[in-house]
Write an enzyme that holds these catalytic residues in place. Sequence first.
Site, mmCIF file in Angstrom:
data_model
loop_
_atom_site.group_PDB
_atom_site.id
_atom_site.type_symbol
_atom_site.label_atom_id
_atom_site.label_comp_id
_atom_site.label_asym_id
_atom_site.label_seq_id
_atom_site.Cartn_x
_atom_site.Cartn_y
_atom_site.Cartn_z
ATOM 1 N N ARG A 131 35.432 47.574 35.728
ATOM 2 C CA ARG A 131 35.575 48.832 35.431
ATOM 3 C C ARG A 131 34.503 49.341 34.418
ATOM 4 O O ARG A 131 33.973 48.538 33.537
ATOM 5 C CB ARG A 131 36.817 49.370 35.205
ATOM 6 C CG ARG A 131 37.992 49.220 36.181
ATOM 7 C CD ARG A 131 39.336 49.594 35.713
ATOM 8 N NE ARG A 131 39.564 50.987 35.553
ATOM 9 C CZ ARG A 131 40.527 51.588 35.201
ATOM 10 N NH1 ARG A 131 41.683 50.873 34.538
ATOM 11 N NH2 ARG A 131 40.468 52.747 34.743
ATOM 12 N N HIS A 132 34.174 50.452 34.555
ATOM 13 C CA HIS A 132 33.270 51.167 33.367
ATOM 14 C C HIS A 132 34.051 51.139 31.991
ATOM 15 O O HIS A 132 35.321 51.025 31.950
ATOM 16 C CB HIS A 132 32.754 52.676 33.535
ATOM 17 C CG HIS A 132 34.067 53.319 34.028
ATOM 18 N ND1 HIS A 132 34.932 53.955 32.914
ATOM 19 C CD2 HIS A 132 34.736 53.608 35.287
ATOM 20 C CE1 HIS A 132 35.920 54.435 33.684
ATOM 21 N NE2 HIS A 132 35.775 54.469 34.962
ATOM 22 N N ASN A 135 39.152 59.245 30.569
ATOM 23 C CA ASN A 135 40.235 58.213 30.315
ATOM 24 C C ASN A 135 41.082 58.881 29.229
ATOM 25 O O ASN A 135 42.342 58.721 29.328
ATOM 26 C CB ASN A 135 39.673 56.930 30.220
ATOM 27 C CG ASN A 135 39.143 56.272 31.574
ATOM 28 O OD1 ASN A 135 38.252 55.682 31.464
ATOM 29 N ND2 ASN A 135 39.667 56.643 32.493
ATOM 30 N N ARG A 162 29.669 57.323 33.755
ATOM 31 C CA ARG A 162 30.419 56.270 33.146
ATOM 32 C C ARG A 162 29.965 54.848 33.492
ATOM 33 O O ARG A 162 30.005 53.745 32.789
ATOM 34 C CB ARG A 162 31.891 56.379 33.215
ATOM 35 C CG ARG A 162 32.590 56.557 34.450
ATOM 36 C CD ARG A 162 33.734 57.432 34.484
ATOM 37 N NE ARG A 162 34.611 57.365 35.473
ATOM 38 C CZ ARG A 162 34.394 58.346 36.334
ATOM 39 N NH1 ARG A 162 33.487 59.176 36.543
ATOM 40 N NH2 ARG A 162 35.459 58.286 37.534
ATOM 41 N N GLU A 193 34.221 56.465 42.307
ATOM 42 C CA GLU A 193 35.472 56.354 42.432
ATOM 43 C C GLU A 193 36.135 57.266 43.625
ATOM 44 O O GLU A 193 35.609 58.184 44.186
ATOM 45 C CB GLU A 193 36.158 56.770 40.982
ATOM 46 C CG GLU A 193 37.768 56.913 40.613
ATOM 47 C CD GLU A 193 38.131 55.566 40.912
ATOM 48 O OE1 GLU A 193 38.014 54.919 42.043
ATOM 49 O OE2 GLU A 193 39.088 54.804 39.959
ATOM 50 N N HIS A 221 34.753 51.510 39.503
ATOM 51 C CA HIS A 221 36.061 52.382 38.858
ATOM 52 C C HIS A 221 37.221 51.658 39.445
ATOM 53 O O HIS A 221 36.957 50.662 40.186
ATOM 54 C CB HIS A 221 35.870 53.524 39.614
ATOM 55 C CG HIS A 221 34.672 54.395 39.273
ATOM 56 N ND1 HIS A 221 34.352 55.233 38.231
ATOM 57 C CD2 HIS A 221 33.446 54.075 39.856
ATOM 58 C CE1 HIS A 221 33.046 55.472 38.099
ATOM 59 N NE2 HIS A 221 32.572 55.102 39.176
HETATM 60 O O1 F6P Z 1 42.277 57.219 35.988
HETATM 61 C C1 F6P Z 1 41.124 56.405 36.151
HETATM 62 C C2 F6P Z 1 40.910 56.436 37.670
HETATM 63 O O2 F6P Z 1 39.647 55.742 37.776
HETATM 64 C C3 F6P Z 1 40.729 57.807 38.312
HETATM 65 O O3 F6P Z 1 39.654 58.596 38.353
HETATM 66 C C4 F6P Z 1 41.108 57.452 39.816
HETATM 67 O O4 F6P Z 1 41.666 58.798 40.286
HETATM 68 C C5 F6P Z 1 42.180 56.648 39.362
HETATM 69 O O5 F6P Z 1 42.078 55.677 38.416
HETATM 70 C C6 F6P Z 1 42.532 55.475 40.564
HETATM 71 O O6 F6P Z 1 43.495 54.762 40.425
HETATM 72 P P1 F6P Z 1 45.146 55.325 40.949
HETATM 73 O O7 F6P Z 1 44.931 55.167 42.653
HETATM 74 O O8 F6P Z 1 46.237 54.044 40.382
HETATM 75 O O9 F6P Z 1 45.578 56.677 40.735
#
Ligand code: F6P
Length: 441
Positions: free
Chosen positions: A246-247, A253, A298, A318, A384
Site C-alpha cells: 500500500r502507499h 489515513n 499517495r 482505490e 491501495h
Molecule cells: O482506509 C483506507 C482505504 O484505502 C480507503 O480509501 C478504502 O475505502 C478502504 O481502505 C478499503 O478498505 P475496506 O474495504 O476495508 O473499507
Amino acid sequence: MTSLSSWRERVEVGAATLFRYTLSVQADPEEKKLVLVMVGLPARGKSFTARKLARYLTWLGYDTRVFNVGEYRRERFPGHQPHHFFDPGNRENLRMRDDLAEAALEDLLTWLVPDGDVAIYDATNTTRERRAFITKHCDEAGVSALFVENVCDDPEIIEENIRATKVGSPDYAGHDPDEAVEDFRKRILHYARAYEPVADDEGPYVRLIDAGRLVVMHDIEGFLPGRVVSFLMNLHYSSSPIWLTRHGESISNVQGKIGGDSDLAPRGHRYARSLAGYLIRGVSEFEEMRVWTSSLRRTIQTASVIELPSTQWRALDEIDAGLCDGMSYREIRAAMPDEYHARGENKFRYRYPRGESYQDVIQRLAPVIIEMERSRQPLLIVAHQAVVRLLYAYLMGIPPEQAPHLAIPLHTLIQLTPHAYGCHETRTPLAPPVPKQQPSS
Ligand code: F6P
C-alpha cells in the site's frame, strides 16, 4: 452459464433518491458451460496451465474446478508406480487407467451440469480416441469442450518441469531425485508412442508451444473461450517475484477518512524513503524492476523516491466509495446506517452509492492481471488497501469473496515469489510503524 450483467435498484440517502447500478456475474442462458480439456505429454506444463486458468477464472467470478486424473490414480493405486505401469502395450493397466479417466469425467460432469461454470479436465488425453470419448460425453451433457494442448520439445524446459513438479510429487516420495527423473523420462516415452496431436476436425483448440512462445488457435468462439484464450496468450512461467505494498500513510489515513486523493502524511513520506532504501539494499533484482502505481497522489509520492521509472494505472486506483468518499466509517454509520450495515452483510458484493464494490474492482483489474502474467520482469505494485487485497487474493489463490477481509497493513512490503503451483510469501514491516486503524466493518 455465468456472464456479466447489470440491474438498477433504488436507494434512499437522506432526502435524495439514487439509483444503484449493480454489475454482477449472472446466468446467461445463451452461453454453454465449458470444459477445458488439457492435452499433452507428461511434464509439458498442463497442471501449471490448468491451475493458473482455474485461479484466474475463479477470481473473475466463474465457479471453476480442476479434475486431475493423476489424483484419481494415486487414490486407487497409492505409492510409486514404475514407468512400465504406463506402457500402452500393457492392456490390463491401460483398461484400469481408462476406467479412472472415465470416473473423473463422470464426476466432472456431475458437478458441472447442475452447479459449476467451468471444469478443467487435467489429464494427458493424448489419443484421438480418448478425446472423441470426452467430446461425445460433453455434447450429451450439453456443455462445450475446448482443448488446451501443451506442446514442448525444448529439453531444457522439460527437464526443468520434471525437476520442479515431478521429483517432489507423491509419485516419487522417498526416491532418489536422479532415479526419479530417469523413471519419469521413460514414462514420457510410453505416452509419446501413442500421442496424436489435436487435429482441426476434433473441435476448438488452443495449442501452446514451448511454454507459450507460440500460440495456435482453431475455431474459438464466444465470450468465455475468448477470455480463456487471451489469458493463455499472455501466460508463461516466471520465477520473478512480485512485490505488493500500500502507499505510505496519507493525510486521509491520519484523519480516518476513506478515499480521496490526499498527499502523504509525514510518516508516509518516511515509509517511502524506507521502502526505496530497502529495495536498493535488499533486492538483487532492483535494476530490472518495473514499478506500477495508481493514478492517485499517495501511491505516486510513495514510488517517487525509488529511482526507477514508474507506470501509472487508473485501474489500480482505490475502490470508489462514491457518496461516502471523504467520510470516516463512523460518519457513514451515523449518516447512512442502512448502507453501513449492508456493507457489513456482504462486503464483497456491496456497492457504495455511486461507487464500486470489490466485485466491480475485479473487473477493472482484469487487464492488470493479464499484463502481470505477461511481464517477465520483477514487479513492484504500489496501490491501495482494497486493490492490494484483490491482487494478493489472485496471486495466492484465495477465493475473491474472502479478499475484503484480508489484513494488508500499511508500511509493510509483501514479496510473492512464484513456484511451480503457487507463490511463496514474505512480509517485511518497514519503518515507521503505523498505529492500528479503525476497521471498516
Ligand atoms: O482506509 C483506507 C482505504 O484505502 C480507503 O480509501 C478504502 O475505502 C478502504 O481502505 C478499503 O478498505 P475496506 O474495504 O476495508 O473499507
